[in-house]
Design an enzyme around this catalytic site. Structure first.
Site, PDB file in Angstrom:
ATOM      1  N   HIS A  81     -18.523   4.462  12.208  1.00  0.00           N
ATOM      2  CA  HIS A  81     -17.316   5.285  12.306  1.00  0.00           C
ATOM      3  C   HIS A  81     -16.254   4.877  11.285  1.00  0.00           C
ATOM      4  CE1 HIS A  81     -15.161   8.428  14.140  1.00  0.00           C
ATOM      5  NE2 HIS A  81     -15.498   8.218  15.401  1.00  0.00           N
ATOM      6  N   ARG A  82     -16.420   3.742  10.637  1.00  0.00           N
ATOM      7  CA  ARG A  82     -15.495   3.357   9.580  1.00  0.00           C
ATOM      8  C   ARG A  82     -15.757   4.157   8.300  1.00  0.00           C
ATOM      9  NH1 ARG A  82     -17.052  -2.880   9.650  1.00  0.00           N
ATOM     10  NH2 ARG A  82     -19.047  -1.788   9.447  1.00  0.00           N
TER      11      ARG A  82
END
Length: 479
Positions: A452-453
């Protein structure tokens, strides 16, 4: 001028390998690409090729010693020539001796390492530092500028310190690999008798050690108060050094953790702890894909048949062309988007555990050529004897459990990659057709795990939409 032979990347974040034997000797003539040694990584025996050609004038390291990834392990040049004195990685040959194979020294001790393992802390989140990508678009783990390490400082110089009589951690002569395995197994090295040169403890000594060979244990301390014995809450996982008592011997079997399992445990724990995964699943009709495979294999022998996994890898790679952000690696302060697509394939090993082999340029290589190469790499992986190029440079991974009658699963990302595709089994199920009638179709669930980064749910969903469209119209895989 002498040219250096470098220790290659061994894949999967491996920082060093244990030298098993030299296949070439000082004085032999070699070509670039010739295999000169075999080393043991945490996952397999790896054939080490030379990156240069010429006459071998020096080899650095003895069997049983640890060779650092990126370190100089030898030199080639003209017969009798000395290594380049200006080379910052050069290991000098003693002035009183002719160029010969270095005895009693480890590459880690005699050469400044070119690989320094670091950890970055960004916004309170621990990140692995993997360094700068190499020329083929894939990074070499833990790449950092050369660092001069004093020969007697800690484990990095353990072999040199042992040989020279300098500082010894815990006063014990042991190789770095032996120290690491002993730490993982919580074995006191002082209880082990070394079989290496000068009584040095090597990997085999630790692996073959049994508590029965140790000195009698000290008397057990008096029981602590009940309150002091209470174990802290750990979510069901034992912390290092934490004990919960010993069950009756008849009720349990103790299984020692192998190096392979320890490596998997370390990397997957790091991934789940420090990589914020999210998951998106879709259902794909693979009827047309299976029909295409049947047609392609009709006139092929077993050595050239195309597997469902080959088709999935090709579809994965072609879809990544449209989503380059997912073909990225995360490095804490930057995201590296790779221009080439190298698909890692998780291979289940016969004795348990996993190893990733890599289909290079999977979006460009012809399907038949890729299938034949995949088959060779997978066979070598299952024999635990791979080539460095088999395991280097993956930019995205596919984990396929379709052969195991699996309805659905989610895979753990292999850092620093941004995603992994989990492929389940194809099964015939009843479906509602476009005209409203009931029919039967081969359906398969696929789940993408994404960092998700690097990306968000919408991009992952769009990726799966495109992947599904490609698999359901599989003739595009042949273009």
């Amino acid at each position: 001028m002498a040219d250096a032979i470098m220790m290659p990347d061994l894949g999967s974040g491996t920082e060093e390998g244990t030298l098993l034997n030299w296949l070439k000797q000082v004085g032999d003539s070699i070509n670039a690409g010739d295999v000169i040694a075999e080393v043991e990584s945490d996952k397999a025996t790896v054939e080490v090729p030379s990156n240069v050609g010429g006459t071998i004038i020096q080899l650095v390291g003895q069997p049983g010693e640890a060779l650092k990834v990126g370190a100089v392990i030898g030199y080639v040049g003209a017969a009798g020539e000395a290594p380049n004195a200006e080379d910052p990685n050069a290991a000098p040959i003693p002035a009183a001796a002719e160029p010969t194979q270095t005895a009693g020294r480890s590459a880690a001790a005699t050469l400044p390492p070119t690989e320094a393992s670091t950890r970055a802390m960004e916004s309170g989140v621990k990140e692995a530092a993997f360094g700068t990508p190499t020329g083929n678009g894939a990074p070499r783990p833990n790449d950092a500028p050369p660092v001069q390490v004093p020969a007697a400082s800690g484990d990095a110089g353990a072999a040199s310190a042992d040989a020279d009589g300098g500082h010894l951690p815990d006063g014990v002569k042991a190789s770095p690999v032996a120290r690491r395995i002993a730490q993982e197994k919580q074995i006191d090295l002082r209880q082990i008798k070394g079989s290496g040169p000068g009584g040095r403890i090597v990997r085999e000594d630790v692996e073959h050690y049994t508590p029965a060979a140790a000195a009698p244990a000290a008397p057990a301390p008096a029981p602590a108060p009940a309150a002091a014995q209470a174990a802290p809450a750990t979510g069901g996982a034992a912390l290092p050094g934490q004990h919960f008592g010993t069950p009756p011997a008849d009720d349990v079997e103790t299984v020692e953790v192998t190096r392979l399992r320890a490596t998997i445990a370390r990397r997957m724990t790091e991934s789940k702890q420090y990589v914020p995964h999210f998951y998106v699943t879709t259902d794909v009709d693979v009827t047309a894909l299976l029909d295409l495979r049947k047609q392609l294999n009709a006139n092929l022998d077993d050595d050239h048949k195309i597997s469902v996994n080959d088709l999935i890898v090709k579809a994965t790679a072609l879809t990544l062309r449209k989503f380059p952000n997912l073909n990225s690696h995360f490095y804490g302060d930057k995201i590296i988007r790779h221009k080439r697509i190298h698909i890692g394939m998780a291979v289940a090993l016969p004795e348990g555990g996993l190893m990733n082999v890599v289909a290079k340029d999977a979006d460009k290589v012809a399907l038949g050529t890729m299938a034949a190469h995949n088959k060779e790499m997978i066979a070598r992986a299952r024999e635990r004897k791979v080539k460095p190029e088999d395991v280097q440079g993956s930019t995205f991974t596919v984990s396929n459990l379709g052969a195991y009658d699996v309805d659905h699963f989610s895979a753990i990302i292999n850092p620093p990659e941004a995603g992994i595709l989990a492929v389940s089994s194809a099964k015939k199920i009843p479906v509602v057709l476009e005209d409203g009638s009931i029919g039967v179709a081969n359906r398969m669930k696929v789940t993408i795990s994404v960092d998700h980064r690097v990306s968000d749910g919408a991009e992952a969903a769009l990726y799966l939409q495109q992947f599904k469209k490609l698999v359901e119209s599989p003739m595009q895989l042949l273009i």
